[in-house]
Motif scaffolding. Sequence first.
Motif, PDB file in Angstrom:
ATOM      1  N   LEU A 194     -40.249  -9.880 -10.051  1.00  8.62           N
ATOM      2  CA  LEU A 194     -38.881  -9.814 -10.549  1.00  8.62           C
ATOM      3  C   LEU A 194     -37.991 -10.644  -9.633  1.00  8.62           C
ATOM      4  O   LEU A 194     -38.377 -11.001  -8.514  1.00  8.62           O
ATOM      5  CB  LEU A 194     -38.397  -8.360 -10.572  1.00  8.62           C
ATOM      6  CG  LEU A 194     -39.162  -7.398 -11.492  1.00  8.62           C
ATOM      7  CD1 LEU A 194     -38.611  -5.978 -11.358  1.00  8.62           C
ATOM      8  CD2 LEU A 194     -39.098  -7.844 -12.941  1.00  8.62           C
ATOM      9  N   ASN A 195     -36.793 -10.954 -10.092  1.00  9.34           N
ATOM     10  CA  ASN A 195     -35.863 -11.766  -9.303  1.00  9.34           C
ATOM     11  C   ASN A 195     -35.183 -10.896  -8.252  1.00  9.34           C
ATOM     12  O   ASN A 195     -34.279 -10.117  -8.555  1.00  9.34           O
ATOM     13  CB  ASN A 195     -34.826 -12.402 -10.234  1.00  9.34           C
ATOM     14  CG  ASN A 195     -33.942 -13.414  -9.520  1.00  9.34           C
ATOM     15  OD1 ASN A 195     -33.797 -13.395  -8.308  1.00  9.34           O
ATOM     16  ND2 ASN A 195     -33.336 -14.305 -10.283  1.00  9.34           N
ATOM     17  N   GLN A 196     -35.618 -11.045  -7.001  1.00 14.04           N
ATOM     18  CA  GLN A 196     -35.069 -10.233  -5.913  1.00 14.04           C
ATOM     19  C   GLN A 196     -33.565 -10.455  -5.731  1.00 14.04           C
ATOM     20  O   GLN A 196     -32.850  -9.558  -5.281  1.00 14.04           O
ATOM     21  CB  GLN A 196     -35.798 -10.560  -4.604  1.00 14.04           C
ATOM     22  CG  GLN A 196     -37.252 -10.140  -4.556  1.00 14.04           C
ATOM     23  CD  GLN A 196     -37.443  -8.692  -4.137  1.00 14.04           C
ATOM     24  OE1 GLN A 196     -36.531  -8.056  -3.616  1.00 14.04           O
ATOM     25  NE2 GLN A 196     -38.627  -8.169  -4.380  1.00 14.04           N
ATOM     26  N   ASP A 197     -33.075 -11.632  -6.086  1.00  9.72           N
ATOM     27  CA  ASP A 197     -31.657 -11.949  -5.884  1.00  9.72           C
ATOM     28  C   ASP A 197     -30.734 -11.118  -6.779  1.00  9.72           C
ATOM     29  O   ASP A 197     -29.527 -11.048  -6.518  1.00  9.72           O
ATOM     30  CB  ASP A 197     -31.400 -13.435  -6.159  1.00  9.72           C
ATOM     31  CG  ASP A 197     -32.088 -14.346  -5.146  1.00  9.72           C
ATOM     32  OD1 ASP A 197     -32.387 -13.863  -4.031  1.00  9.72           O
ATOM     33  OD2 ASP A 197     -32.335 -15.517  -5.475  1.00  9.72           O
ATOM     34  N   LEU A 198     -31.287 -10.521  -7.835  1.00 10.82           N
ATOM     35  CA  LEU A 198     -30.453  -9.756  -8.770  1.00 10.82           C
ATOM     36  C   LEU A 198     -30.402  -8.266  -8.449  1.00 10.82           C
ATOM     37  O   LEU A 198     -29.610  -7.533  -9.046  1.00 10.82           O
ATOM     38  CB  LEU A 198     -30.990  -9.933 -10.199  1.00 10.82           C
ATOM     39  CG  LEU A 198     -31.044 -11.362 -10.747  1.00 10.82           C
ATOM     40  CD1 LEU A 198     -31.637 -11.360 -12.150  1.00 10.82           C
ATOM     41  CD2 LEU A 198     -29.659 -11.993 -10.757  1.00 10.82           C
ATOM     42  N   ILE A 199     -31.228  -7.818  -7.515  1.00 13.19           N
ATOM     43  CA  ILE A 199     -31.382  -6.383  -7.297  1.00 13.19           C
ATOM     44  C   ILE A 199     -30.134  -5.751  -6.690  1.00 13.19           C
ATOM     45  O   ILE A 199     -29.662  -4.701  -7.151  1.00 13.19           O
ATOM     46  CB  ILE A 199     -32.617  -6.097  -6.422  1.00 13.19           C
ATOM     47  CG1 ILE A 199     -33.885  -6.462  -7.197  1.00 13.19           C
ATOM     48  CG2 ILE A 199     -32.656  -4.623  -6.004  1.00 13.19           C
ATOM     49  CD1 ILE A 199     -35.164  -6.290  -6.416  1.00 13.19           C
ATOM     50  N   ASP A 200     -29.555  -6.379  -5.670  1.00 12.69           N
ATOM     51  CA  ASP A 200     -28.383  -5.785  -5.020  1.00 12.69           C
ATOM     52  C   ASP A 200     -27.209  -5.647  -5.988  1.00 12.69           C
ATOM     53  O   ASP A 200     -26.498  -4.629  -5.982  1.00 12.69           O
ATOM     54  CB  ASP A 200     -27.955  -6.629  -3.817  1.00 12.69           C
ATOM     55  CG  ASP A 200     -28.857  -6.427  -2.609  1.00 12.69           C
ATOM     56  OD1 ASP A 200     -29.841  -5.662  -2.726  1.00 12.69           O
ATOM     57  OD2 ASP A 200     -28.596  -7.038  -1.553  1.00 12.69           O
ATOM     58  N   GLU A 201     -26.986  -6.669  -6.813  1.00 12.87           N
ATOM     59  CA  GLU A 201     -25.869  -6.608  -7.762  1.00 12.87           C
ATOM     60  C   GLU A 201     -26.110  -5.547  -8.833  1.00 12.87           C
ATOM     61  O   GLU A 201     -25.165  -4.930  -9.329  1.00 12.87           O
ATOM     62  CB  GLU A 201     -25.654  -7.977  -8.413  1.00 12.87           C
ATOM     63  CG  GLU A 201     -25.126  -9.023  -7.436  1.00 12.87           C
ATOM     64  CD  GLU A 201     -24.810 -10.337  -8.113  1.00 12.87           C
ATOM     65  OE1 GLU A 201     -25.241 -10.531  -9.266  1.00 12.87           O
ATOM     66  OE2 GLU A 201     -24.126 -11.166  -7.482  1.00 12.87           O
ATOM     67  N   TYR A 202     -27.369  -5.323  -9.177  1.00 11.51           N
ATOM     68  CA  TYR A 202     -27.703  -4.285 -10.159  1.00 11.51           C
ATOM     69  C   TYR A 202     -27.495  -2.897  -9.556  1.00 11.51           C
ATOM     70  O   TYR A 202     -26.807  -2.049 -10.143  1.00 11.51           O
ATOM     71  CB  TYR A 202     -29.143  -4.463 -10.609  1.00 11.51           C
ATOM     72  CG  TYR A 202     -29.621  -3.432 -11.616  1.00 11.51           C
ATOM     73  CD1 TYR A 202     -29.359  -3.583 -12.973  1.00 11.51           C
ATOM     74  CD2 TYR A 202     -30.334  -2.314 -11.200  1.00 11.51           C
ATOM     75  CE1 TYR A 202     -29.804  -2.640 -13.900  1.00 11.51           C
ATOM     76  CE2 TYR A 202     -30.783  -1.374 -12.120  1.00 11.51           C
ATOM     77  CZ  TYR A 202     -30.518  -1.538 -13.464  1.00 11.51           C
ATOM     78  OH  TYR A 202     -30.953  -0.601 -14.356  1.00 11.51           O
ATOM     79  N   LEU A 203     -28.062  -2.658  -8.384  1.00 13.34           N
ATOM     80  CA  LEU A 203     -27.919  -1.349  -7.745  1.00 13.34           C
ATOM     81  C   LEU A 203     -26.475  -1.080  -7.335  1.00 13.34           C
ATOM     82  O   LEU A 203     -26.017   0.072  -7.348  1.00 13.34           O
ATOM     83  CB  LEU A 203     -28.830  -1.261  -6.525  1.00 13.34           C
ATOM     84  CG  LEU A 203     -30.342  -1.315  -6.804  1.00 13.34           C
ATOM     85  CD1 LEU A 203     -31.119  -1.296  -5.498  1.00 13.34           C
ATOM     86  CD2 LEU A 203     -30.784  -0.163  -7.697  1.00 13.34           C
ATOM     87  N   GLY A 204     -25.755  -2.146  -6.970  1.00 11.85           N
ATOM     88  CA  GLY A 204     -24.361  -1.992  -6.558  1.00 11.85           C
ATOM     89  C   GLY A 204     -23.383  -1.958  -7.706  1.00 11.85           C
ATOM     90  O   GLY A 204     -22.166  -1.920  -7.500  1.00 11.85           O
TER      91      GLY A 204
END
Length: 346
Positions: free
Chosen positions: A55-65
């Motif tokens: 999966l795209n690791q760069d999108l995880i923080d914005e999703y969880l945040g």
Amino acid sequence: MDEELTNLIKKMVIDLGASEVGIVSNEMILNGPDTIDLTYPLKTAKSAIIFAVSLNQDLIDEYLGKVNQKMNLNKIRTTTFAGGIGLELEGLIRQLGYDAVALNPNYVYRFDSENGLDDRKPPLSHIFLGLISGIGFLGHNGLLITKKDGAAIVLSTVVTSAELIPTKPLNPKDNYCDKCNLCVGACIPKYLNKNEVEISLNNLKYKTREYKNKKRCVLVCAGYTGLNPSKKWSTWSSGRFDVLDNDEELVESIKQHVPAYLKRKRNAGVFYHPLAPGYQMEYSCSTCQLICHPDKDVRKKRYNLIRSSGVVIEDEIGNRMAISPEKAEKYINSLNEDRKKLFVDE
């Protein structure tokens, strides 16, 4: 065993976009549950190719945040992409004169399980086969975790009659999962817990978390509800229905929430599921998967992100946004009774 074909298949899978690939043989799955029986989907099976797509690791923080839901669409598209790799691999193997069957990465279940599709029992466990083949370790979240991506992967499998050279499992002692239980702390429906069970695969013993009723995960990850009991944070679901402690009552509550679930919007991209109301779903949770990372500092950061991300509300046209718990409470109380029923228990 065919070394040339083995090397060709491994190269093909990586060239097509997978991040990890492993192979198991029939001899490696004699000890374990029936979800590692290669002959279930293919009677002539002698080997299986298991692979992971990142999966795209760069999108995880914005999703969880709670900045945006781009990770939802990335997870859907990556799952479809992994299925496509499997189909291309099946096609090549069949053209070379062997039997082959590509298995869906997700959303397909056995009809012959005790409760049919409702048991959500897969034809084969990609997780267990990935563990046996050395793609990754078994995490306390019950997911396969890799050295590079943690649990942020999609797995898929192709079974074949070709005799391929198997890969070796990783040494369980090198498993970086230290049972930090951040996945447990972020699990709103209490599907995950701190209790452990031991499983045996290929004469090796592994420990993972104890499994609870799968409907607990369904209730939140499918988006029926998503408010943490503290009411201080939520998933991307705008639902605020209670997650009941009793499993039987919880299952009945899901049925009661279906009308509200169908009336709420899903604007972030959908996938199609045989058991979903209207057959459409989007990911609104996935926290146990996305929090997990090889670096514990990253895990802690992601855990704190979701707990400080606020509470999601949904406006009249279906747009969702995260606001403070206090503002969310005022917003819900300001709705007329008919609209309020879409989000809270009567």
